[in-house]
Design a protein around this motif. Structure first.
Motif, PDB file in Angstrom:
ATOM      1  N   PRO A   1      51.124  23.956  43.157  1.00 30.65           N
ATOM      2  CA  PRO A   1      49.748  24.473  43.240  1.00 30.65           C
ATOM      3  C   PRO A   1      49.696  25.992  43.416  1.00 30.65           C
ATOM      4  O   PRO A   1      48.810  26.646  42.852  1.00 30.65           O
ATOM      5  N   PHE A   2      50.655  26.545  44.162  1.00 29.86           N
ATOM      6  CA  PHE A   2      50.659  28.002  44.392  1.00 29.86           C
ATOM      7  C   PHE A   2      50.683  28.740  43.054  1.00 29.86           C
ATOM      8  O   PHE A   2      49.883  29.637  42.792  1.00 29.86           O
ATOM      9  N   THR A   3      51.608  28.321  42.178  1.00 28.80           N
ATOM     10  CA  THR A   3      51.760  28.992  40.886  1.00 28.80           C
ATOM     11  C   THR A   3      50.522  28.798  40.014  1.00 28.80           C
ATOM     12  O   THR A   3      50.017  29.749  39.408  1.00 28.80           O
ATOM     13  N   LEU A   4      50.022  27.566  39.960  1.00 30.05           N
ATOM     14  CA  LEU A   4      48.860  27.303  39.103  1.00 30.05           C
ATOM     15  C   LEU A   4      47.647  28.111  39.567  1.00 30.05           C
ATOM     16  O   LEU A   4      46.918  28.680  38.757  1.00 30.05           O
ATOM     17  N   ILE A   5      47.459  28.184  40.873  1.00 27.02           N
ATOM     18  CA  ILE A   5      46.304  28.926  41.412  1.00 27.02           C
ATOM     19  C   ILE A   5      46.467  30.414  41.092  1.00 27.02           C
ATOM     20  O   ILE A   5      45.544  31.073  40.612  1.00 27.02           O
ATOM     21  N   GLU A   6      47.675  30.926  41.348  1.00 26.21           N
ATOM     22  CA  GLU A   6      47.894  32.358  41.159  1.00 26.21           C
ATOM     23  C   GLU A   6      47.762  32.756  39.687  1.00 26.21           C
ATOM     24  O   GLU A   6      47.171  33.784  39.364  1.00 26.21           O
ATOM     25  N   VAL A   7      48.299  31.924  38.799  1.00 29.01           N
ATOM     26  CA  VAL A   7      48.303  32.293  37.381  1.00 29.01           C
ATOM     27  C   VAL A   7      46.933  32.054  36.723  1.00 29.01           C
ATOM     28  O   VAL A   7      46.504  32.838  35.888  1.00 29.01           O
ATOM     29  N   LEU A   8      46.245  30.987  37.114  1.00 25.60           N
ATOM     30  CA  LEU A   8      45.023  30.625  36.380  1.00 25.60           C
ATOM     31  C   LEU A   8      43.734  31.252  36.917  1.00 25.60           C
ATOM     32  O   LEU A   8      42.729  31.290  36.204  1.00 25.60           O
ATOM     33  N   THR A   9      43.746  31.694  38.171  1.00 17.85           N
ATOM     34  CA  THR A   9      42.457  32.149  38.735  1.00 17.85           C
ATOM     35  C   THR A   9      42.518  33.559  39.312  1.00 17.85           C
ATOM     36  O   THR A   9      43.595  34.112  39.528  1.00 17.85           O
ATOM     37  N   TYR A  10      41.344  34.075  39.611  1.00 18.19           N
ATOM     38  CA  TYR A  10      41.204  35.347  40.336  1.00 18.19           C
ATOM     39  C   TYR A  10      40.853  35.043  41.791  1.00 18.19           C
ATOM     40  O   TYR A  10      40.331  33.956  42.089  1.00 18.19           O
ATOM     41  N   PRO A  11      41.098  36.013  42.706  1.00 20.84           N
ATOM     42  CA  PRO A  11      40.684  35.804  44.105  1.00 20.84           C
ATOM     43  C   PRO A  11      39.206  35.429  44.178  1.00 20.84           C
ATOM     44  O   PRO A  11      38.409  35.825  43.326  1.00 20.84           O
ATOM     45  N   GLN A  12      38.877  34.657  45.188  1.00 23.24           N
ATOM     46  CA  GLN A  12      37.519  34.130  45.437  1.00 23.24           C
ATOM     47  C   GLN A  12      37.166  32.923  44.562  1.00 23.24           C
ATOM     48  O   GLN A  12      36.095  32.332  44.734  1.00 23.24           O
ATOM     49  N   ALA A  13      38.064  32.548  43.629  1.00 17.51           N
ATOM     50  CA  ALA A  13      37.790  31.356  42.811  1.00 17.51           C
ATOM     51  C   ALA A  13      37.729  30.131  43.729  1.00 17.51           C
ATOM     52  O   ALA A  13      38.406  30.081  44.759  1.00 17.51           O
ATOM     53  N   VAL A  14      36.930  29.141  43.334  1.00 18.42           N
ATOM     54  CA  VAL A  14      36.836  27.898  44.108  1.00 18.42           C
ATOM     55  C   VAL A  14      37.894  26.922  43.583  1.00 18.42           C
ATOM     56  O   VAL A  14      37.927  26.605  42.392  1.00 18.42           O
ATOM     57  N   VAL A  15      38.779  26.498  44.483  1.00 16.12           N
ATOM     58  CA  VAL A  15      39.898  25.624  44.096  1.00 16.12           C
ATOM     59  C   VAL A  15      39.755  24.292  44.827  1.00 16.12           C
ATOM     60  O   VAL A  15      39.686  24.255  46.055  1.00 16.12           O
ATOM     61  N   TYR A  16      39.739  23.213  44.072  1.00 13.55           N
ATOM     62  CA  TYR A  16      39.432  21.889  44.646  1.00 13.55           C
ATOM     63  C   TYR A  16      40.566  20.908  44.380  1.00 13.55           C
ATOM     64  O   TYR A  16      41.044  20.798  43.256  1.00 13.55           O
ATOM     65  N   ASP A  17      40.978  20.207  45.452  1.00 19.03           N
ATOM     66  CA  ASP A  17      41.899  19.084  45.262  1.00 19.03           C
ATOM     67  C   ASP A  17      41.180  17.799  45.658  1.00 19.03           C
ATOM     68  O   ASP A  17      40.930  17.541  46.836  1.00 19.03           O
ATOM     69  N   PRO A  18      40.813  16.964  44.655  1.00 16.32           N
ATOM     70  CA  PRO A  18      40.068  15.738  44.948  1.00 16.32           C
ATOM     71  C   PRO A  18      40.909  14.667  45.651  1.00 16.32           C
ATOM     72  O   PRO A  18      40.362  13.831  46.376  1.00 16.32           O
ATOM     73  N   PHE A  19      42.225  14.665  45.409  1.00 24.83           N
ATOM     74  CA  PHE A  19      43.133  13.718  46.092  1.00 24.83           C
ATOM     75  C   PHE A  19      44.020  14.579  47.002  1.00 24.83           C
ATOM     76  O   PHE A  19      45.216  14.754  46.750  1.00 24.83           O
ATOM     77  N   ALA A  20      43.423  15.103  48.059  1.00 19.53           N
ATOM     78  CA  ALA A  20      44.045  16.249  48.745  1.00 19.53           C
ATOM     79  C   ALA A  20      45.287  15.945  49.556  1.00 19.53           C
ATOM     80  O   ALA A  20      46.052  16.862  49.872  1.00 19.53           O
TER      81      ALA A  20
ATOM     82  N   LEU B   1      37.336  35.884  54.558  1.00 19.64           N
ATOM     83  CA  LEU B   1      37.325  34.586  53.873  1.00 19.64           C
ATOM     84  C   LEU B   1      37.485  33.454  54.890  1.00 19.64           C
ATOM     85  O   LEU B   1      36.769  32.453  54.844  1.00 19.64           O
ATOM     86  N   TYR B   2      38.417  33.636  55.823  1.00 23.58           N
ATOM     87  CA  TYR B   2      38.647  32.588  56.837  1.00 23.58           C
ATOM     88  C   TYR B   2      37.371  32.346  57.645  1.00 23.58           C
ATOM     89  O   TYR B   2      37.000  31.204  57.905  1.00 23.58           O
ATOM     90  N   GLN B   3      36.717  33.433  58.012  1.00 21.88           N
ATOM     91  CA  GLN B   3      35.483  33.329  58.781  1.00 21.88           C
ATOM     92  C   GLN B   3      34.443  32.512  58.016  1.00 21.88           C
ATOM     93  O   GLN B   3      33.823  31.609  58.564  1.00 21.88           O
ATOM     94  N   ASP B   4      34.282  32.821  56.719  1.00 22.89           N
ATOM     95  CA  ASP B   4      33.305  32.091  55.877  1.00 22.89           C
ATOM     96  C   ASP B   4      33.650  30.608  55.832  1.00 22.89           C
ATOM     97  O   ASP B   4      32.784  29.747  55.978  1.00 22.89           O
ATOM     98  N   ILE B   5      34.936  30.337  55.610  1.00 22.45           N
ATOM     99  CA  ILE B   5      35.366  28.948  55.420  1.00 22.45           C
ATOM    100  C   ILE B   5      35.187  28.149  56.703  1.00 22.45           C
ATOM    101  O   ILE B   5      34.791  26.983  56.686  1.00 22.45           O
ATOM    102  N   LYS B   6      35.466  28.801  57.826  1.00 20.95           N
ATOM    103  CA  LYS B   6      35.337  28.135  59.131  1.00 20.95           C
ATOM    104  C   LYS B   6      33.899  27.691  59.376  1.00 20.95           C
ATOM    105  O   LYS B   6      33.651  26.677  60.014  1.00 20.95           O
TER     106      LYS B   6
END
Ligand SMILES: C[S@@+](CC[C@H](N)C(=O)[O-])C[C@H]1O[C@@H](n2cnc3c(N)ncnc32)[C@H](O)[C@@H]1O
Length: 417
Positions: free
Chosen positions: A55-74, A248-253
């Protein structure tokens, strides 16, 4: 909502993705002062988790910071925590309450303002209260003790009971989160059942000789060691996060981002709000996620049977006549819902098994997985690329069912309008 996806174009990234060795069987060297993948499984046992590099590689390569990343079967949040470290906005759904509890507690500990040194001192102080001559079992609910008693030697059960009492009385949310993670972890390792997760899932109680062999285990030592390892690991990872992490952490919390929900129903996540999905659904008839966490379900007081009903294609349901057809139906429902959550132009990455067609069982499972992947088009997801990976031998050998699975495939789809 008609928002532009925060993702890169397929032509921009294809050659990068094709050059990656997706096996991740050798140690990958990340820049010494850069953000690195965080392995959730180091701190809580759970079957069939991602190697975090995927997931680290896919997120880093496919998206920009602030993108929403979802794992439905987390599961225990491997995708969720890579997204967080990479300053993307993570979302997770999962039906296993123990996994939800772990993700929520871990998120508390990823707070960049926590003083890990102070937390470790507090744990040390708690442990000094332990008196080996004292009975703590009597202070814990009789129902919990009845469920746990057959799994532990008397000595270990008394130590666990001490920890249960301390955790129940703890008023400090951060400390409590660290304690819950560590207790949940050691419930498996300190159990007298030493024959693997399958025995715990199938409720195979330890024999007398196993109880006898386990009586010198030191649950308190391991409890402290696990917490220290976890806090050190988090500190090491937070050292290199970009300065945007704090905000970002503050927002997510302040938001709800970890949902105890069935992916086929999930209504909490708005449609067309997700940039990238990275997920590994349950493989047909291979693993018991909920049942494997039986001991933690007892400790946390959650209803195992309720979650089991929602688990897609659990191994324990494999003898049902329509198990594979049900899998196809459930996965179609899941993909339909996952696709709804994606923005137009967003990506969905699925990690799926590649069965060797060496017997009838595997041929049938291969056929079903192929059908699941073909159905994606019906829901607006079109294949961009796919990559094969060879499973590490440890994952092939620890269960007879896994032995038949040597490869997986990473499928990358894109949602078209
Ligand atoms: C292969 S595991 C995912 C592991 C995850 N990638 C990780 O690294 O921790 C599949 C997960 O799907 C979950 N699951 C099964 N049925 C589900 C459903 N109906 N809705 C949401 N999650 C479900 C299981 O509990 C399990 O945690």
């Amino acid at each position: 909502m008609d928002e532009k996806a925060l993702v890169k174009e397929a032509d921009e990234v294809r050659s990068v993705l094709r050059n990656i060795n997706w096996d991740f069987n050798q140690k990958v060297s990340f820049p010494p002062s850069g953000v690195k993948p965080f392995n959730c499984r180091k701190h809580h046992w759970f079957p069939a988790t991602f190697v975090p590099e995927i997931p680290f590689t896919l997120i880093e390569v496919l998206t920009y910071p602030q993108a929403v990343v979802y794992d439905p079967f987390a599961g225990i949040g491997t995708t969720y925590f890579q997204a967080l470290l990479l300053c993307r906005r993570p979302l997770a759904t999962e039906i296993c309450r123990v996994a939800i509890e772990y993700m929520q507690s871990l998120l508390v500990l990823f707070n960049p303002n926590i003083e890990h040194k102070i937390l470790k001192e507090k744990i040390k102080n708690i442990l000094t209260d332990f008196d080996p001559g004292k009975d703590y079992i009597g202070s814990v609910s009789a129902t919990l003790i009845k469920k746990l008693k057959p799994w532990y030697s008397e000595n270990v059960l008394n130590q666990l009971a001490f920890l249960f009492v301390k955790e129940a009385n703890c008023q400090d949310n951060t400390l409590k989160s660290a304690m819950r993670i560590s207790i949940s972890y050691i419930l498996k390792t300190e159990s007298a059942q030493d024959k693997g997760w399958g025995c715990i899932a199938d409720n195979v109680l330890p024999k007398n000789y196993q109880i006898e062999n386990s009586k010198n285990k030191n649950a308190l030592y391991l409890f402290e060691k696990r917490i220290n390892n976890l806090l050190n690991d988090i500190s090491e990872h937070l050292k290199y996060v970009p300065k945007e992490y704090k905000q970002l952490y503050q927002d997510i919390k302040e938001q709800n981002t970890i949902f105890y929900e069935d992916v086929r129903k999930c209504a909490e996540i708005p449609n067309e709000s997700v940039d990238l999905v990275v997920t590994s659904p349950p493989y047909p008839n291979m693993t018991d996620y909920v049942k494997s966490q039986r001991l933690s379900y007892y400790f946390l007081g959650f209803d195992l049977n309720k979650d089991l009903m929602k688990e897609i294609c659990a191994r324990s349901k494999r003898s049902r006549k329509n198990a594979l057809q049900d899998y196809l139906y459930d996965m179609n429902m899941s993909i339909k819902n996952i696709s709804k959550k994606l923005k137009i132009g967003g990506y969905a990455c699925f990690i799926m098994p590649t069965f060797t067609e060496n017997n009838k069982n595997n041929r049938e499972r291969k056929l079903i997985v192929d059908k699941v992947m073909e159905s994606t088009m019906e829901y607006g997801l079109f294949l961009v690329d796919e990559y094969e990976r060879i499973l590490p031998s440890i994952r092939r050998s620890h269960n007879i069912k896994w032995a038949t699975l040597e490869k997986e495939k990473i499928y990358i789809f894109r949602k078209e309008g």
